[in-house]
Design a protein around this motif. Sequence first.
Motif, PDB file in Angstrom:
ATOM      1  N   GLY A 138       0.806  -1.226   0.000  1.00  0.00           N
ATOM      2  CA  GLY A 138       0.000   0.000   0.000  1.00  0.00           C
ATOM      3  C   GLY A 138       0.833   1.268   0.000  1.00  0.00           C
ATOM      4  O   GLY A 138       0.343   2.346   0.347  1.00  0.00           O
ATOM      5  N   ASN A 139       2.082   1.160  -0.420  1.00  0.00           N
ATOM      6  CA  ASN A 139       2.939   2.353  -0.405  1.00  0.00           C
ATOM      7  C   ASN A 139       2.543   3.322  -1.514  1.00  0.00           C
ATOM      8  O   ASN A 139       2.492   2.972  -2.688  1.00  0.00           O
ATOM      9  CB  ASN A 139       4.406   1.951  -0.569  1.00  0.00           C
ATOM     10  CG  ASN A 139       5.368   3.093  -0.243  1.00  0.00           C
ATOM     11  OD1 ASN A 139       4.927   4.223   0.015  1.00  0.00           O
ATOM     12  ND2 ASN A 139       6.644   2.792  -0.232  1.00  0.00           N
ATOM     13  N   SER A 140       2.228   4.524  -1.121  1.00  0.00           N
ATOM     14  CA  SER A 140       2.068   5.655  -2.028  1.00  0.00           C
ATOM     15  C   SER A 140       2.429   6.885  -1.192  1.00  0.00           C
ATOM     16  O   SER A 140       3.232   6.765  -0.251  1.00  0.00           O
ATOM     17  CB  SER A 140       0.628   5.723  -2.565  1.00  0.00           C
ATOM     18  OG  SER A 140       0.481   6.817  -3.456  1.00  0.00           O
ATOM     19  N   GLY A 141       1.876   8.002  -1.483  1.00  0.00           N
ATOM     20  CA  GLY A 141       2.162   9.186  -0.683  1.00  0.00           C
ATOM     21  C   GLY A 141       1.792  10.428  -1.457  1.00  0.00           C
ATOM     22  O   GLY A 141       1.658  10.401  -2.684  1.00  0.00           O
ATOM     23  N   ILE A 142       1.582  11.481  -0.701  1.00  0.00           N
ATOM     24  CA  ILE A 142       1.242  12.771  -1.293  1.00  0.00           C
ATOM     25  C   ILE A 142       2.442  13.685  -1.094  1.00  0.00           C
ATOM     26  O   ILE A 142       2.827  13.954   0.049  1.00  0.00           O
ATOM     27  CB  ILE A 142       0.017  13.389  -0.585  1.00  0.00           C
ATOM     28  CG1 ILE A 142      -1.156  12.411  -0.588  1.00  0.00           C
ATOM     29  CG2 ILE A 142      -0.350  14.723  -1.215  1.00  0.00           C
ATOM     30  CD1 ILE A 142      -2.222  12.775   0.446  1.00  0.00           C
ATOM     31  N   TYR A 148       7.475  17.270  -0.359  1.00  0.00           N
ATOM     32  CA  TYR A 148       7.310  16.981   1.064  1.00  0.00           C
ATOM     33  C   TYR A 148       6.218  15.926   1.205  1.00  0.00           C
ATOM     34  O   TYR A 148       5.052  16.202   0.970  1.00  0.00           O
ATOM     35  CB  TYR A 148       6.933  18.262   1.822  1.00  0.00           C
ATOM     36  CG  TYR A 148       7.785  19.445   1.402  1.00  0.00           C
ATOM     37  CD1 TYR A 148       9.133  19.492   1.728  1.00  0.00           C
ATOM     38  CD2 TYR A 148       7.238  20.497   0.653  1.00  0.00           C
ATOM     39  CE1 TYR A 148       9.927  20.560   1.318  1.00  0.00           C
ATOM     40  CE2 TYR A 148       8.017  21.561   0.246  1.00  0.00           C
ATOM     41  CZ  TYR A 148       9.359  21.591   0.574  1.00  0.00           C
ATOM     42  OH  TYR A 148      10.138  22.642   0.173  1.00  0.00           O
ATOM     43  N   GLU A 149       6.618  14.705   1.604  1.00  0.00           N
ATOM     44  CA  GLU A 149       5.692  13.567   1.529  1.00  0.00           C
ATOM     45  C   GLU A 149       4.902  13.337   2.815  1.00  0.00           C
ATOM     46  O   GLU A 149       5.480  13.174   3.894  1.00  0.00           O
ATOM     47  CB  GLU A 149       6.444  12.262   1.202  1.00  0.00           C
ATOM     48  CG  GLU A 149       5.465  11.085   1.029  1.00  0.00           C
ATOM     49  CD  GLU A 149       6.125   9.741   0.767  1.00  0.00           C
ATOM     50  OE1 GLU A 149       7.350   9.640   0.934  1.00  0.00           O
ATOM     51  OE2 GLU A 149       5.398   8.796   0.414  1.00  0.00           O
ATOM     52  N   LEU A 150       3.588  13.271   2.638  1.00  0.00           N
ATOM     53  CA  LEU A 150       2.705  12.718   3.659  1.00  0.00           C
ATOM     54  C   LEU A 150       2.474  11.264   3.255  1.00  0.00           C
ATOM     55  O   LEU A 150       1.925  10.998   2.184  1.00  0.00           O
ATOM     56  CB  LEU A 150       1.391  13.505   3.713  1.00  0.00           C
ATOM     57  CG  LEU A 150       0.318  12.926   4.631  1.00  0.00           C
ATOM     58  CD1 LEU A 150       0.770  12.912   6.090  1.00  0.00           C
ATOM     59  CD2 LEU A 150      -0.985  13.724   4.481  1.00  0.00           C
ATOM     60  N   GLN A 151       2.867  10.333   4.114  1.00  0.00           N
ATOM     61  CA  GLN A 151       2.935   8.927   3.723  1.00  0.00           C
ATOM     62  C   GLN A 151       1.574   8.240   3.681  1.00  0.00           C
ATOM     63  O   GLN A 151       0.724   8.438   4.560  1.00  0.00           O
ATOM     64  CB  GLN A 151       3.863   8.184   4.701  1.00  0.00           C
ATOM     65  CG  GLN A 151       3.896   6.681   4.552  1.00  0.00           C
ATOM     66  CD  GLN A 151       4.670   6.206   3.318  1.00  0.00           C
ATOM     67  OE1 GLN A 151       4.481   6.720   2.213  1.00  0.00           O
ATOM     68  NE2 GLN A 151       5.525   5.228   3.506  1.00  0.00           N
ATOM     69  N   ILE A 152       1.400   7.426   2.650  1.00  0.00           N
ATOM     70  CA  ILE A 152       0.295   6.462   2.549  1.00  0.00           C
ATOM     71  C   ILE A 152       0.936   5.084   2.489  1.00  0.00           C
ATOM     72  O   ILE A 152       1.825   4.843   1.659  1.00  0.00           O
ATOM     73  CB  ILE A 152      -0.535   6.722   1.266  1.00  0.00           C
ATOM     74  CG1 ILE A 152      -1.335   8.020   1.399  1.00  0.00           C
ATOM     75  CG2 ILE A 152      -1.470   5.538   0.980  1.00  0.00           C
ATOM     76  CD1 ILE A 152      -2.053   8.436   0.118  1.00  0.00           C
ATOM     77  N   ILE A 247       1.507  12.476  -6.592  1.00  0.00           N
ATOM     78  CA  ILE A 247       1.130  11.211  -5.954  1.00  0.00           C
ATOM     79  C   ILE A 247       2.174  10.169  -6.318  1.00  0.00           C
ATOM     80  O   ILE A 247       2.469   9.940  -7.493  1.00  0.00           O
ATOM     81  CB  ILE A 247      -0.264  10.729  -6.435  1.00  0.00           C
ATOM     82  CG1 ILE A 247      -1.336  11.799  -6.165  1.00  0.00           C
ATOM     83  CG2 ILE A 247      -0.615   9.388  -5.791  1.00  0.00           C
ATOM     84  CD1 ILE A 247      -1.637  12.068  -4.728  1.00  0.00           C
ATOM     85  N   GLN A 248       2.706   9.529  -5.298  1.00  0.00           N
ATOM     86  CA  GLN A 248       3.772   8.543  -5.514  1.00  0.00           C
ATOM     87  C   GLN A 248       3.202   7.224  -6.044  1.00  0.00           C
ATOM     88  O   GLN A 248       2.226   6.705  -5.509  1.00  0.00           O
ATOM     89  CB  GLN A 248       4.478   8.293  -4.180  1.00  0.00           C
ATOM     90  CG  GLN A 248       5.644   7.340  -4.248  1.00  0.00           C
ATOM     91  CD  GLN A 248       6.196   7.062  -2.847  1.00  0.00           C
ATOM     92  OE1 GLN A 248       5.453   6.771  -1.923  1.00  0.00           O
ATOM     93  NE2 GLN A 248       7.511   7.166  -2.712  1.00  0.00           N
ATOM     94  N   GLN A 249       3.854   6.707  -7.094  1.00  0.00           N
ATOM     95  CA  GLN A 249       3.573   5.350  -7.582  1.00  0.00           C
ATOM     96  C   GLN A 249       4.721   4.489  -7.092  1.00  0.00           C
ATOM     97  O   GLN A 249       5.859   4.685  -7.493  1.00  0.00           O
ATOM     98  CB  GLN A 249       3.496   5.372  -9.121  1.00  0.00           C
ATOM     99  CG  GLN A 249       2.739   4.192  -9.707  1.00  0.00           C
ATOM    100  CD  GLN A 249       3.599   2.940  -9.863  1.00  0.00           C
ATOM    101  OE1 GLN A 249       4.211   2.455  -8.911  1.00  0.00           O
ATOM    102  NE2 GLN A 249       3.637   2.408 -11.063  1.00  0.00           N
TER     103      GLN A 249
HETATM  104 MG    MG Z   1       5.382   6.527   0.213  1.00  0.00          MG
END
Ligand code: MG
Length: 267
Positions: A138-142, A148-152, A247-249
């Motif tokens: 489930g790794n992604s992030g904003i 500046y990443e807010l983690q998902i 959005i991180q892939q």
């Molecule tokens: Mg991430």
Amino acid sequence: MTCLRYANLLLIASCLIVTASGPGLSPAAPADAEEKYGYDDTPMLPGSPWRVHDRNRPQPEMITPGQAPGEPPSDAIVLFDGKDLSQWEGAGGEAIEDGAINVLKTKGLATKRAFGDCQLHLEWATPEKADGSPMNWGNSGIFFQGQYELQIIESHDIRIYADGIAGAIYGQFPPLVNPTRKPGQWQSFDVVFTAPRLEGEKVVAPARMTVLWNGVLVQYHQEVLGSTLHKTFPTYRSPAATGPLVIQQHNSAVRLRNIWIRPLDLK
Ligand code: MG
């Protein structure tokens, strides 16, 4: 006593406004909305050009909230409504599945517009089962301003290092608590992001984030130490007043829906 009397007058006035708003009159703009109620003989507020209860102080802009919690208010830029990816670069229509974006079917997403200070709402869900290494489930992030990443990431059945779980400012600050839902369930982030303040290329005030995760405060006005990096200390590498939302892939089929943003100009 005077206050009570004034409160009563206001109550009567608001009743009159309600009475006046019938068919043909917008409830958002009653006929006497321009009437200025207030004072011009009260003390000046310290450090302010306005008096206490100043009748001439400008009113906040009136906007219409969403019908239900999480829905965009009238002044939001809708970045994804379940059908339209035209606000983004990095994906075509094939990335949309059942009204959600499958991040795995993108190259990573970046908004065409650039944003500075902003309020963001975004809903996300990790895959029900790990679709790769458990550490990457489930790794992604904003990435605000692309930096500046807010983690998902899945943070219910698996918990990686604390500054890498969901709701973390990645590599810097874990969330205050972990209010995660189970894998596969929809979750929400509501974020207030403050861009770094610059003089030339020098950062004179850092970026900051306030984050509600599933309605729970997990970051409060948190200073961001710099651009997100892995396994090393963050620094401000190319600070800017604005930048795209990215959005991180990261090789996991994270889903996203209901994304909207309100550009702000925070003092
Ligand atoms: Mg991430």
